[in-house]
Write an enzyme that holds these catalytic residues in place. Structure first.
Site, PDB file in Angstrom:
ATOM      1  N   LYS A 113       0.869  -1.178   0.000  1.00  0.00           N
ATOM      2  CA  LYS A 113       0.000   0.000   0.000  1.00  0.00           C
ATOM      3  C   LYS A 113       0.902   1.222   0.000  1.00  0.00           C
ATOM      4  O   LYS A 113       2.053   1.150   0.443  1.00  0.00           O
ATOM      5  CB  LYS A 113      -0.877   0.024   1.260  1.00  0.00           C
TER       6      LYS A 113
HETATM    7  P1  NAD Z   1     -13.087   7.632  -3.538  1.00  0.00           P
HETATM    8  O1  NAD Z   1     -12.093   8.672  -3.175  1.00  0.00           O
HETATM    9  O2  NAD Z   1     -13.447   7.421  -4.964  1.00  0.00           O
HETATM   10  O3  NAD Z   1     -14.458   7.905  -2.732  1.00  0.00           O
HETATM   11  C1  NAD Z   1     -14.518   8.063  -1.352  1.00  0.00           C
HETATM   12  C2  NAD Z   1     -15.940   8.486  -1.006  1.00  0.00           C
HETATM   13  O4  NAD Z   1     -16.053   8.565   0.410  1.00  0.00           O
HETATM   14  C3  NAD Z   1     -16.315   9.865  -1.545  1.00  0.00           C
HETATM   15  O5  NAD Z   1     -17.655   9.872  -1.964  1.00  0.00           O
HETATM   16  C4  NAD Z   1     -16.150  10.748  -0.320  1.00  0.00           C
HETATM   17  O6  NAD Z   1     -16.950  11.930  -0.374  1.00  0.00           O
HETATM   18  C5  NAD Z   1     -16.649   9.800   0.744  1.00  0.00           C
HETATM   19  N1  NAD Z   1     -16.268  10.210   2.081  1.00  0.00           N
HETATM   20  C6  NAD Z   1     -15.091  10.696   2.519  1.00  0.00           C
HETATM   21  N2  NAD Z   1     -15.186  11.046   3.814  1.00  0.00           N
HETATM   22  C7  NAD Z   1     -16.448  10.746   4.187  1.00  0.00           C
HETATM   23  C8  NAD Z   1     -17.162  10.882   5.400  1.00  0.00           C
HETATM   24  N3  NAD Z   1     -16.598  11.385   6.498  1.00  0.00           N
HETATM   25  N4  NAD Z   1     -18.441  10.473   5.431  1.00  0.00           N
HETATM   26  C9  NAD Z   1     -19.062   9.958   4.336  1.00  0.00           C
HETATM   27  N5  NAD Z   1     -18.431   9.824   3.171  1.00  0.00           N
HETATM   28  C10 NAD Z   1     -17.145  10.204   3.102  1.00  0.00           C
HETATM   29  O7  NAD Z   1     -12.563   6.275  -2.879  1.00  0.00           O
HETATM   30  P2  NAD Z   1     -12.910   4.790  -3.284  1.00  0.00           P
HETATM   31  O8  NAD Z   1     -11.896   4.335  -4.261  1.00  0.00           O
HETATM   32  O9  NAD Z   1     -14.361   4.674  -3.581  1.00  0.00           O
HETATM   33  O10 NAD Z   1     -12.566   4.047  -1.914  1.00  0.00           O
HETATM   34  C11 NAD Z   1     -13.476   4.007  -0.820  1.00  0.00           C
HETATM   35  C12 NAD Z   1     -13.056   2.918   0.126  1.00  0.00           C
HETATM   36  O11 NAD Z   1     -13.036   1.674  -0.588  1.00  0.00           O
HETATM   37  C13 NAD Z   1     -11.672   3.066   0.737  1.00  0.00           C
HETATM   38  O12 NAD Z   1     -11.690   2.518   2.033  1.00  0.00           O
HETATM   39  C14 NAD Z   1     -10.805   2.201  -0.169  1.00  0.00           C
HETATM   40  O13 NAD Z   1      -9.650   1.750   0.488  1.00  0.00           O
HETATM   41  C15 NAD Z   1     -11.756   1.078  -0.454  1.00  0.00           C
HETATM   42  N6  NAD Z   1     -11.435   0.319  -1.680  1.00  0.00           N
HETATM   43  C16 NAD Z   1     -11.385   0.913  -2.905  1.00  0.00           C
HETATM   44  C17 NAD Z   1     -11.115   0.144  -4.039  1.00  0.00           C
HETATM   45  C18 NAD Z   1     -11.100   0.730  -5.414  1.00  0.00           C
HETATM   46  O14 NAD Z   1     -10.951  -0.041  -6.386  1.00  0.00           O
HETATM   47  N7  NAD Z   1     -11.245   2.033  -5.594  1.00  0.00           N
HETATM   48  C19 NAD Z   1     -10.883  -1.228  -3.918  1.00  0.00           C
HETATM   49  C20 NAD Z   1     -10.969  -1.818  -2.648  1.00  0.00           C
HETATM   50  C21 NAD Z   1     -11.246  -1.021  -1.537  1.00  0.00           C
END
Ligand code: NAD
Length: 423
Positions: A113
């Site tokens: 990571k």
């Molecule tokens: P992203 O940056 O695209 O989206 C994050 C979302 O969370 C946004 O809508 C943001 O406004 C919201 N957010 C942030 N703070 C917040 C709060 N306090 N309350 C409510 N909403 C809030 O990120 P992502 O890629 O969608 O990742 C989200 C989660 O999923 C993370 O934990 C990431 O590690 C995990 N994840 C992502 C992927 C991927 O392929 N993108 C894969 C596995 C896991």
């Protein structure tokens, strides 16, 4: 157990949680103590400063990290996160989770990571590009197509991956598509990668709800986060005929008991930058969203959202972790005691790394597959993993998280055993 330098990694709640989970499963699996000890620490970690020229002429220095948790199964893989809360300890915890996730999905990777502590929402595209290119050069020692392959995570996207790939390519004098995944399709990305995490979650959820006598069609769903994972999950579930009744993001939340029109909501977010203010909805806070009476709750934003303080308020029939680490171990116990099953992050959100693996393989061969082929392979891997975890949970009388960790950690421990200890 102690190791020299102990304490460097343990400062975050996420790392302490990751260790607690590993230690409990190691005991259950009766792991060799030497192998268990090796798994408790990253193989290597790099801390870098990232001086960045800002638009107003100032130079700002951001702290960046790249951590390889385990290199035993193969090269390492894991996202890059841009968020103010990024620390060495948090990145190390997420790298450990990636090791278990890749093993659970039978991908030939160890976990990694990376991240930069910054506020991407407050930076211009030019500042983000400067920071990304400098970060890439600083961690160049650790990344490469057969060494460590980053991907997007919170705060980073396809554009970020294109900049990383281009920066790496400039130093090599040739294009190297295998150095990152989650790239735009025009520069070596894979069909289906953008939707992969949400799509995978929906495949697994579809299997899991049957176990509790529920159908996705007609189910009521609440989702925290409307980024990559949250928005794709919302769209695909909406297309399946579920009612997505509540969604929050960093700036607010919306609720409509009759279900939100996700296509119109996505258009609203494109214009407004947030779900807040969407027509025909009532505002909703994160706390109220997590406590909504519904069938499915999908935390898809940050870690540490369902805790001992609010797990009693959850009124969903099943929880599917889109985010990494959204539920604390105390909350896990409360949900389990209340009979609410939880599909853990390393299973529910693994779709992203699976299609990242497909993208990497395609990039190494310069041979690209159709989206339908990607989606059916993704479905096959996700369902196989779900069935293995579900069988383990039933056999060992444990919850799905413990079962998923048992399957993943057992495989990694066996790989350690096979390779032995150098020298
Ligand atoms: P992203 O940056 O695209 O989206 C994050 C979302 O969370 C946004 O809508 C943001 O406004 C919201 N957010 C942030 N703070 C917040 C709060 N306090 N309350 C409510 N909403 C809030 O990120 P992502 O890629 O969608 O990742 C989200 C989660 O999923 C993370 O934990 C990431 O590690 C995990 N994840 C992502 C992927 C991927 O392929 N993108 C894969 C596995 C896991």
């Amino acid at each position: 157990m102690t190791a020299i330098g102990e304490g460097i990694f343990e400062s975050s709640e996420s790392y302490r949680t990751a260790l607690q989970q590993l230690d409990a499963v190691a005991k259950r699996l009766n792991l060799d103590p030497g192998i268990h000890e090796r798994m408790r620490y990253p193989r290597r970690a790099l801390v870098v400063s990232v001086p960045t020229l800002m638009d107003d002429g100032r130079t700002e220095v951001f702290l960046g990290y790249r951590v390889h948790h385990c290199t035993v199964p193969g090269p390492t893989k894991g996202g890059i996160r841009y968020h103010p809360g990024v620390t060495l300890s948090e990145v190390s915890a997420l790298a450990m989770l990636m090791t278990w996730k890749c093993a659970l999905m039978q991908l030939p990777y160890g976990g990694a990571k990376g991240g930069v502590a910054c506020q991407p929402g407050h930076m211009s595209p030019r500042e983000l590009e400067h920071m990304t290119r400098r970060y890439t050069v600083e961690v160049m020692l650790l990344i490469g197509p057969d060494l460590d392959i980053p991907a997007p995570d919170m705060g980073t996207d396809e554009q970020t991956m294109a900049w990383i790939m281009d920066t790496y390519a400039m130093t090599q004098g040739r294009t190297v598509p295998g150095v990152v995944t989650g790239k735009p399709i025009l520069v070596g990305g894979s069909a289906g990668r953008r939707d992969a995490t949400g799509r995978g979650l929906v495949y697994v959820l579809g299997q899991a709800v049957r176990d509790i006598g529920l159908e996705l069609r007609g189910a009521r769903v609440a989702i925290q986060g409307f980024g990559n994972v949250g928005s794709v999950t919302a769209r695909l579930l909406w297309r399946e005929g579920t009612a997505v009744i509540g969604i929050t993001d960093a700036q607010g939340g919306v609720y409509n008991p009759n279900g939100l029109d996700i296509r119109a909501l996505s258009q609203h977010v494109k214009e407004a930058g947030t779900v807040a203010g969407f027509a025909d909805t009532e505002p909703i806070s994160n706390a109220d969203l997590l406590a909504l009476p519904c069938d499915v709750l999908v935390p898809a934003a940050l870690g540490g959202q369902i805790t001992e303080k609010n797990a009693d308020h959850v009124r969903a029939r099943i929880v599917a972790e889109g985010a990494n680490g959204p539920t604390t171990p105390e909350a896990d116990q409360i949900l389990a005691a209340r009979g609410i099953p939880l599909i853990p992050d390393i299973l529910a959100n693994a779709g992203g790394v699976i299609v990242s693996y497909f993208e990497w393989v395609q990039g190494l061969q310069y041979h690209f597959w159709r989206e339908s082929e990607i989606n059916s392979r993704l479905q096959e891997v996700m369902i196989r993993a779900f069935n293995q975890v579900n069988a383990m949970a039933k056999r060992e009388h444990v919850d799905l998280r413990t079962a998923a960790l048992m399957v993943g950690i057992r495989r990694v421990a066996d790989a350690f055993q096979l390779r032995g200890l150098y020298p």
